[in-house]
Design an enzyme around this catalytic site. Structure first.
Site, PDB file in Angstrom:
ATOM      1  N   GLY A 232      27.199  51.982  -0.598  1.00 28.52           N
ATOM      2  CA  GLY A 232      25.865  52.548  -0.423  1.00 28.52           C
ATOM      3  C   GLY A 232      24.797  51.950  -1.323  1.00 28.52           C
ATOM      4  O   GLY A 232      23.737  52.546  -1.503  1.00 28.52           O
ATOM      5  N   GLU A 268      33.139  50.226  -3.014  1.00 29.08           N
ATOM      6  CA  GLU A 268      33.361  49.639  -1.689  1.00 29.08           C
ATOM      7  C   GLU A 268      32.042  49.400  -0.969  1.00 29.08           C
ATOM      8  O   GLU A 268      31.720  50.069   0.006  1.00 29.08           O
ATOM      9  CB  GLU A 268      34.331  50.484  -0.851  1.00 29.08           C
ATOM     10  CG  GLU A 268      34.023  51.960  -0.852  1.00 29.08           C
ATOM     11  CD  GLU A 268      35.053  52.797  -0.107  1.00 29.08           C
ATOM     12  OE1 GLU A 268      36.228  52.406  -0.056  1.00 29.08           O
ATOM     13  OE2 GLU A 268      34.655  53.845   0.429  1.00 29.08           O
ATOM     14  N   GLY A 270      29.252  47.553   1.398  1.00 24.02           N
ATOM     15  CA  GLY A 270      29.219  46.798   2.654  1.00 24.02           C
ATOM     16  C   GLY A 270      27.895  46.076   2.766  1.00 24.02           C
ATOM     17  O   GLY A 270      27.775  44.884   2.504  1.00 24.02           O
ATOM     18  N   ARG A 271      26.854  46.846   3.100  1.00 23.27           N
ATOM     19  CA  ARG A 271      25.525  46.300   3.385  1.00 23.27           C
ATOM     20  C   ARG A 271      25.026  45.351   2.302  1.00 23.27           C
ATOM     21  O   ARG A 271      24.569  44.244   2.603  1.00 23.27           O
ATOM     22  CB  ARG A 271      24.536  47.466   3.540  1.00 23.27           C
ATOM     23  CG  ARG A 271      23.176  47.052   4.068  1.00 23.27           C
ATOM     24  CD  ARG A 271      22.191  48.228   4.054  1.00 23.27           C
ATOM     25  NE  ARG A 271      22.654  49.382   4.800  1.00 23.27           N
ATOM     26  CZ  ARG A 271      22.420  49.595   6.090  1.00 23.27           C
ATOM     27  NH1 ARG A 271      21.715  48.720   6.783  1.00 23.27           N
ATOM     28  NH2 ARG A 271      22.875  50.679   6.686  1.00 23.27           N
ATOM     29  N   CYS A 346      13.657  46.919  28.711  1.00 26.17           N
ATOM     30  CA  CYS A 346      12.660  47.745  29.375  1.00 26.17           C
ATOM     31  C   CYS A 346      12.621  49.121  28.731  1.00 26.17           C
ATOM     32  O   CYS A 346      12.897  50.126  29.389  1.00 26.17           O
ATOM     33  CB  CYS A 346      12.985  47.849  30.860  1.00 26.17           C
ATOM     34  SG  CYS A 346      13.212  46.235  31.605  1.00 26.17           S
ATOM     35  N   TYR A 375      25.382  45.481   9.580  1.00 31.07           N
ATOM     36  CA  TYR A 375      24.963  46.535  10.520  1.00 31.07           C
ATOM     37  C   TYR A 375      23.917  45.979  11.490  1.00 31.07           C
ATOM     38  O   TYR A 375      22.860  46.579  11.687  1.00 31.07           O
ATOM     39  CB  TYR A 375      24.417  47.754   9.776  1.00 31.07           C
ATOM     40  CG  TYR A 375      25.387  48.343   8.778  1.00 31.07           C
ATOM     41  CD1 TYR A 375      26.469  49.119   9.213  1.00 31.07           C
ATOM     42  CD2 TYR A 375      25.260  48.116   7.413  1.00 31.07           C
ATOM     43  CE1 TYR A 375      27.377  49.653   8.305  1.00 31.07           C
ATOM     44  CE2 TYR A 375      26.151  48.643   6.504  1.00 31.07           C
ATOM     45  CZ  TYR A 375      27.207  49.407   6.953  1.00 31.07           C
ATOM     46  OH  TYR A 375      28.098  49.930   6.056  1.00 31.07           O
TER      47      TYR A 375
HETATM   48  C1  LIG Z   1      30.059  52.785   5.337  1.00 28.66           C
HETATM   49  C2  LIG Z   1      30.910  53.067   4.178  1.00 28.66           C
HETATM   50  C3  LIG Z   1      30.853  52.248   3.044  1.00 28.66           C
HETATM   51  C4  LIG Z   1      29.880  51.109   2.899  1.00 28.66           C
HETATM   52  O1  LIG Z   1      28.578  51.577   2.831  1.00 28.66           O
HETATM   53  P1  LIG Z   1      27.367  50.521   2.589  1.00 28.66           P
HETATM   54  O2  LIG Z   1      26.153  51.369   2.690  1.00 28.66           O
HETATM   55  O3  LIG Z   1      27.469  49.517   3.667  1.00 28.66           O
HETATM   56  O4  LIG Z   1      27.575  49.931   1.239  1.00 28.66           O
HETATM   57  C5  LIG Z   1      31.733  52.509   2.018  1.00 28.66           C
HETATM   58  N1  LIG Z   1      32.616  53.539   2.093  1.00 28.66           N
HETATM   59  C6  LIG Z   1      32.684  54.341   3.168  1.00 28.66           C
HETATM   60  C7  LIG Z   1      33.663  55.439   3.188  1.00 28.66           C
HETATM   61  C8  LIG Z   1      31.837  54.152   4.238  1.00 28.66           C
HETATM   62  O5  LIG Z   1      31.888  54.968   5.285  1.00 28.66           O
END
Ligand SMILES: *Cc1c(COP(=O)(O)O)cnc(C)c1O
Length: 400
Positions: A232, A268, A270-271, A346, A375
């Site tokens: 996050g 963990e 991601g983004r 459209c 994403y």
């Molecule tokens: C989506 C998610 C992440 C990654 O979140 P980001 O905002 O992409 O860093 C990590 N842990 C869990 C459990 C998630 O669902």
């Protein structure tokens, strides 16, 4: 605006129109960024990449040297990631795990289960007994903890401590911790605690989350090997040059690991790992006026890059001018200083960026949308209107 890297720019300009739109990923840029993130974090903090942000095999592989493992949240991701980066540690999380998915994860020998409910724990215990008799299975209950209001004033995102389908209320998590330590489930081992409470947080806010989760976990008074404080980390689409302050976050996490030498901390993200390595490149098809506003319609749209529609923002972009115009009919060009970039769908929702400063934008010019590495393609509704799929280019300067 974030400018495309030279490799992305060159490829965008060299592609024929018919091969646009295209996703371009700069793997060298991804490696540089991931190495800097790793460098900013203390050694005793483990990084698992949340595969749902972008599971392209080339991306998963490029991240390999900089992460300790991968977080997967479905049976599909499990099979895909296990195939793309064989032998790497996997943590299996996510709500609504089916018995088939849990069985597959046990058969694969997944390293960690992030357990979301009491029901899931009972299911896991029974399936472990049948599928993997005698093997110890590491479990981290996912807790949905409240985080002190005020400390996260800057965040508009739903925090833990509110009703959600994710994880366990603290009192229920406590019951699971008890069941995992009193011999109820002899095969399951309480490895630690997992939490992922919000997304879009700055470093200071992430540190509040990490401290809250760690002190709650330590307060349980049971031996724990690790605490996973989630992902996050923010990506600021309105200020694309800004980056999450990994250095400040790393310093804060270092204090936390020093205070708890018995614990391994894990994150963990991601983004914030992959958003910056991807671009969606396309071409202007038409420029037109509508009730006082000017629109450029580009090849493709939010069925390929849904991010601005889901997040309600303007996707940062840059224009690459193309002087050649191959057609015998006149070339439309913008008359105003600001142009809204729309796709081919459209629906009025198909807007990629509003009122972009692009004076003189013409049909045939190319537009490259940045921050499209997470994403983006994989959350989009590709089949709506049956336009062709984009091309995919994994650029790797110096590696051929
Ligand atoms: C989506 C998610 C992440 C990654 O979140 P980001 O905002 O992409 O860093 C990590 N842990 C869990 C459990 C998630 O669902």
């Amino acid at each position: 605006m974030t400018d495309p890297t030279p490799a992305v720019r060159d490829r965008t300009l060299s592609l024929p129109s018919a091969e646009l739109p295209a996703y371009l990923y700069d793997l060298a840029a991804l490696r540089t960024h991931a190495a800097a993130v790793r460098e900013a974090l203390p050694e005793r903090v483990e990084v698992y990449y949340a595969a749902k942000a972008n599971p392209e095999p080339e991306i998963l592989a490029a991240l390999g040297p900089y992460v300790d493992g991968y977080e997967v949240s479905s049976g599909g991701e499990l099979a895909h990631v296990a195939g793309a980066v064989p032998g790497r540690p996997l943590a299996f999380g996510g709500p609504g795990k089916t018995p088939d998915e849990v069985t597959a994860a046990l058969e694969h020998g997944v390293d960690r289960f992030h357990v979301e409910s009491a029901y899931e724990l009972r299911m896991l215990a029974e399936l472990a007994r049948r599928v993997a008799p005698g093997r110890r299975v590491a479990v981290l209950p996912r807790v949905n903890l409240p985080v002190a209001d005020g400390s996260l004033a800057g965040s508009s995102l739903a925090m833990g401590g509110r009703p959600t389908p994710f994880g366990l209320d603290p009192t229920r998590a406590l019951e699971l911790v008890k069941a995992l330590t009193d011999g109820t489930y002899p095969q399951l081992e309480l490895q630690g605690i997992h939490a992922h409470l919000a997304s879009g947080l700055e470093a200071a806010e992430q540190l509040v989350v990490a401290e809250t989760v760690v002190s709650w976990a330590v307060g349980l008074g049971v031996p724990l090997a690790e605490v996973n404080v989630g992902g996050g980390m923010t990506v600021d689409y309105a200020a694309p040059e800004r980056r999450f302050d990994w250095a400040a976050y790393g310093r804060g996490l270092a204090q936390l690991t020093e205070a708890h030498p018995e614990l391994t901390l894990r994150i963990e993200p991601g983004r914030a790992l992959t958003a910056y390595c991807g671009w969606y490149a396309t071409e202007v098809l038409d420029v037109k006026h509508s009730h006082g506003e000017e629109f450029a319609v580009v090849r493709g749209g939010t069925h390929h890059l849904r991010t601005p529609a889901t997040k309600g923002h303007d996707q940062p972009c840059s224009v690459l001018e193309v002087d050649a115009w191959p057609y015998p009919w006149p070339r439309p060009a913008a008359e105003s200083a600001r142009i809204t970039l729309a796709g081919q769908l459209c629906t009025p929702k198909d807007l990629l960026a509003r009122r972009v400063p692009a004076p003189g934008l013409r049909a045939g010019d190319r537009v490259v949308f940045s921050l499209a590495g997470a994403y983006a393609w994989n959350i989009s509704h590709h089949d709506f209107l049956m336009h062709p799929r984009p091309g995919f280019h994994f650029l790797d300067a110096g590696r051929g």
